[in-house]
Design a protein around this motif. Structure first.
Motif, PDB file in Angstrom:
ATOM      1  N   SER A  77       0.845  -1.189   0.000  1.00  0.00           N
ATOM      2  CA  SER A  77       0.000   0.000   0.000  1.00  0.00           C
ATOM      3  C   SER A  77       0.884   1.244   0.000  1.00  0.00           C
ATOM      4  CB  SER A  77      -0.890   0.015   1.244  1.00  0.00           C
ATOM      5  OG  SER A  77      -0.096   0.197   2.421  1.00  0.00           O
ATOM      6  N   GLY A  78       0.284   2.407  -0.164  1.00  0.00           N
ATOM      7  CA  GLY A  78       1.048   3.641  -0.079  1.00  0.00           C
ATOM      8  C   GLY A  78       1.734   3.794   1.261  1.00  0.00           C
ATOM      9  N   GLU A  79       1.015   3.521   2.340  1.00  0.00           N
ATOM     10  CA  GLU A  79       1.597   3.667   3.670  1.00  0.00           C
ATOM     11  C   GLU A  79       2.735   2.680   3.884  1.00  0.00           C
ATOM     12  OE1 GLU A  79       2.372   5.117   7.455  1.00  0.00           O
ATOM     13  OE2 GLU A  79       1.275   5.986   5.769  1.00  0.00           O
ATOM     14  N   GLU A  80       2.600   1.466   3.359  1.00  0.00           N
ATOM     15  CA  GLU A  80       3.682   0.488   3.483  1.00  0.00           C
ATOM     16  C   GLU A  80       4.916   0.922   2.698  1.00  0.00           C
ATOM     17  OE1 GLU A  80       1.168  -3.649   4.231  1.00  0.00           O
ATOM     18  OE2 GLU A  80       1.358  -2.861   2.196  1.00  0.00           O
ATOM     19  N   MET A  81       4.704   1.543   1.542  1.00  0.00           N
ATOM     20  CA  MET A  81       5.844   2.069   0.793  1.00  0.00           C
ATOM     21  C   MET A  81       6.570   3.142   1.600  1.00  0.00           C
ATOM     22  SD  MET A  81       4.445   2.499  -3.100  1.00  0.00           S
ATOM     23  CE  MET A  81       3.292   1.329  -3.785  1.00  0.00           C
ATOM     24  N   TRP A  82       5.787   3.991   2.283  1.00  0.00           N
ATOM     25  CA  TRP A  82       6.411   5.013   3.130  1.00  0.00           C
ATOM     26  C   TRP A  82       7.221   4.369   4.249  1.00  0.00           C
ATOM     27  CZ3 TRP A  82       7.858   9.881   3.638  1.00  0.00           C
ATOM     28  CH2 TRP A  82       8.190  10.335   4.915  1.00  0.00           C
ATOM     29  N   GLU A  83       6.621   3.437   4.938  1.00  0.00           N
ATOM     30  CA  GLU A  83       7.272   2.831   6.100  1.00  0.00           C
ATOM     31  C   GLU A  83       8.514   2.033   5.710  1.00  0.00           C
ATOM     32  OE1 GLU A  83       4.193   0.520   7.860  1.00  0.00           O
ATOM     33  OE2 GLU A  83       3.180   2.232   8.801  1.00  0.00           O
ATOM     34  N   LYS A  84       8.435   1.317   4.588  1.00  0.00           N
ATOM     35  CA  LYS A  84       9.524   0.411   4.197  1.00  0.00           C
ATOM     36  C   LYS A  84      10.644   1.108   3.421  1.00  0.00           C
ATOM     37  CE  LYS A  84       6.473  -3.627   3.995  1.00  0.00           C
ATOM     38  NZ  LYS A  84       5.888  -4.699   3.126  1.00  0.00           N
ATOM     39  N   LEU A  85      10.335   2.209   2.715  1.00  0.00           N
ATOM     40  CA  LEU A  85      11.340   2.807   1.835  1.00  0.00           C
ATOM     41  C   LEU A  85      11.416   4.324   1.927  1.00  0.00           C
ATOM     42  CD1 LEU A  85      13.427   2.435  -0.477  1.00  0.00           C
ATOM     43  CD2 LEU A  85      11.515   2.704  -2.088  1.00  0.00           C
ATOM     44  N   PHE A  86      10.319   5.011   1.658  1.00  0.00           N
ATOM     45  CA  PHE A  86      10.388   6.456   1.459  1.00  0.00           C
ATOM     46  C   PHE A  86      10.822   7.215   2.710  1.00  0.00           C
ATOM     47  CE2 PHE A  86       6.718   5.806  -1.772  1.00  0.00           C
ATOM     48  CZ  PHE A  86       7.591   5.169  -2.638  1.00  0.00           C
ATOM     49  N   SER A  87      10.493   6.696   3.871  1.00  0.00           N
ATOM     50  CA  SER A  87      10.878   7.371   5.112  1.00  0.00           C
ATOM     51  C   SER A  87      12.324   7.097   5.513  1.00  0.00           C
ATOM     52  CB  SER A  87       9.955   6.928   6.260  1.00  0.00           C
ATOM     53  OG  SER A  87      10.124   5.529   6.514  1.00  0.00           O
ATOM     54  N   LYS A  88      12.972   6.147   4.852  1.00  0.00           N
ATOM     55  CA  LYS A  88      14.270   5.638   5.315  1.00  0.00           C
ATOM     56  C   LYS A  88      15.476   6.340   4.703  1.00  0.00           C
ATOM     57  CE  LYS A  88      12.150   2.374   7.638  1.00  0.00           C
ATOM     58  NZ  LYS A  88      12.012   2.518   9.104  1.00  0.00           N
ATOM     59  N   HIS A  89      15.282   7.128   3.659  1.00  0.00           N
ATOM     60  CA  HIS A  89      16.425   7.686   2.926  1.00  0.00           C
ATOM     61  C   HIS A  89      16.327   9.212   2.901  1.00  0.00           C
ATOM     62  CE1 HIS A  89      17.869   3.782   1.411  1.00  0.00           C
ATOM     63  NE2 HIS A  89      16.583   3.463   1.414  1.00  0.00           N
ATOM     64  N   GLU A  90      17.324   9.869   3.464  1.00  0.00           N
ATOM     65  CA  GLU A  90      17.256  11.323   3.578  1.00  0.00           C
ATOM     66  C   GLU A  90      17.509  12.039   2.265  1.00  0.00           C
ATOM     67  OE1 GLU A  90      20.264  13.186   6.002  1.00  0.00           O
ATOM     68  OE2 GLU A  90      21.495  11.371   5.926  1.00  0.00           O
ATOM     69  N   ASN A  91      17.949  11.326   1.223  1.00  0.00           N
ATOM     70  CA  ASN A  91      18.146  11.989  -0.058  1.00  0.00           C
ATOM     71  C   ASN A  91      16.883  12.002  -0.924  1.00  0.00           C
ATOM     72  OD1 ASN A  91      18.545   9.167  -0.266  1.00  0.00           O
ATOM     73  ND2 ASN A  91      19.825   9.354  -2.091  1.00  0.00           N
ATOM     74  N   ILE A  92      15.761  11.476  -0.414  1.00  0.00           N
ATOM     75  CA  ILE A  92      14.500  11.558  -1.150  1.00  0.00           C
ATOM     76  C   ILE A  92      13.884  12.936  -0.919  1.00  0.00           C
ATOM     77  CG2 ILE A  92      12.158  10.657  -1.405  1.00  0.00           C
ATOM     78  CD1 ILE A  92      13.160   7.927  -0.610  1.00  0.00           C
ATOM     79  N   ASP A  93      13.722  13.698  -2.000  1.00  0.00           N
ATOM     80  CA  ASP A  93      13.099  15.027  -1.920  1.00  0.00           C
ATOM     81  C   ASP A  93      11.598  14.961  -2.095  1.00  0.00           C
ATOM     82  OD1 ASP A  93      15.397  16.395  -1.432  1.00  0.00           O
ATOM     83  OD2 ASP A  93      15.531  17.359  -3.394  1.00  0.00           O
TER      84      ASP A  93
END
Length: 230
Positions: free
Chosen positions: A153-169
């Motif tokens: 899901s969108g929230e799972e993508m956030w939790e597993k990947l998007f929140s983990k990398h500080e170079n994601i703008d």
């Protein structure tokens, strides 16, 4: 740079793909572009793989563009790709993720982000935000998990990947109809701000007889600000 957000077709038929190919071919050699499949592109019409048949030909312009400027999750598919480019002194990374990207795809994307720590990263995927700006989860209509339980899901993508990398703008998506651009800033684990952006004018375009609205994003030379027109 042109970034696609999926649902290039309505019902994944060859006639519709022929129309799309004619239009993206007009960009070849003029403006670089990236593509992601939407649910309408890969899950309808008996799940015929017309997206890859159209763009994963190794002699084709798009495949060669990705090969020269980035890479693939699978070498015979363009459903998950990454691309790099430079504007002034700033290095950018675009990671294009399949609809409901599964855990192995997210792990691959994480490795690409780790390999490019100095790049400013933009993630594109089709289904991520709801029209109210919250991430899609398994209680929402049309969340990726409603199509296949192995999807994230969108929230799972956030939790597993998007929140983990500080170079994601930013994360940019489509899928859920809305008349205007939706932007929801969210703070990642490292304290960085990720700008989550939904652009999906399909309902508005339909009401107005095929408007074909697009979003134009203008970045300042230092990459610190973006102005958006719709």
């Amino acid at each position: 740079y042109v970034i696609g957000l999926g649902d290039m077709t309505n019902s994944n038929t060859q006639d519709q793909w022929n129309t799309i190919i004619r239009q993206t071919d007009r960009l070849n050699g003029y403006i670089p572009y990236s593509l992601v499949p939407g649910n309408h592109d890969v899950l309808l019409n008996n799940k015929l793989e017309l997206f890859n048949a159209s763009y994963a030909k190794k002699t084709g312009h798009y495949y060669q563009h990705v090969a020269a400027n980035g890479g693939f999750f699978k070498n015979d598919s363009v459903r998950n790709t990454y691309l790099t480019f430079k504007v002034g002194e700033i290095d950018y990374l675009i990671i294009n993720l399949d609809f409901g990207a599964t855990d192995d795809i997210l792990e691959w994307a994480s490795s690409i982000l780790k390999d490019h720590p100095e790049h400013r990263a933009i993630i594109t995927t089709h289904g991520y935000l709801n029209s109210d700006g919250t991430t899609l989860d398994n209680t929402d209509y049309a969340d990726p998990t409603s199509y296949d339980k192995k999807f994230n899901s969108g929230e799972e993508m956030w939790e597993k990947l998007f929140s983990k990398h500080e170079n994601i703008d930013m994360v940019v998506c489509g899928h859920m109809h809305h008349d205007s651009i939706v932007c929801t800033p969210r703070v990642g684990d490292a304290g960085n701000t990720v700008y989550q952006i939904l652009m999906d004018p399909q309902s508005t375009c339909k009401k107005l007889g095929g408007l074909g609205a697009i979003g134009l994003m203008y970045f300042t030379p230092d990459g610190s600000r973006a102005r958006v027109e719709y």
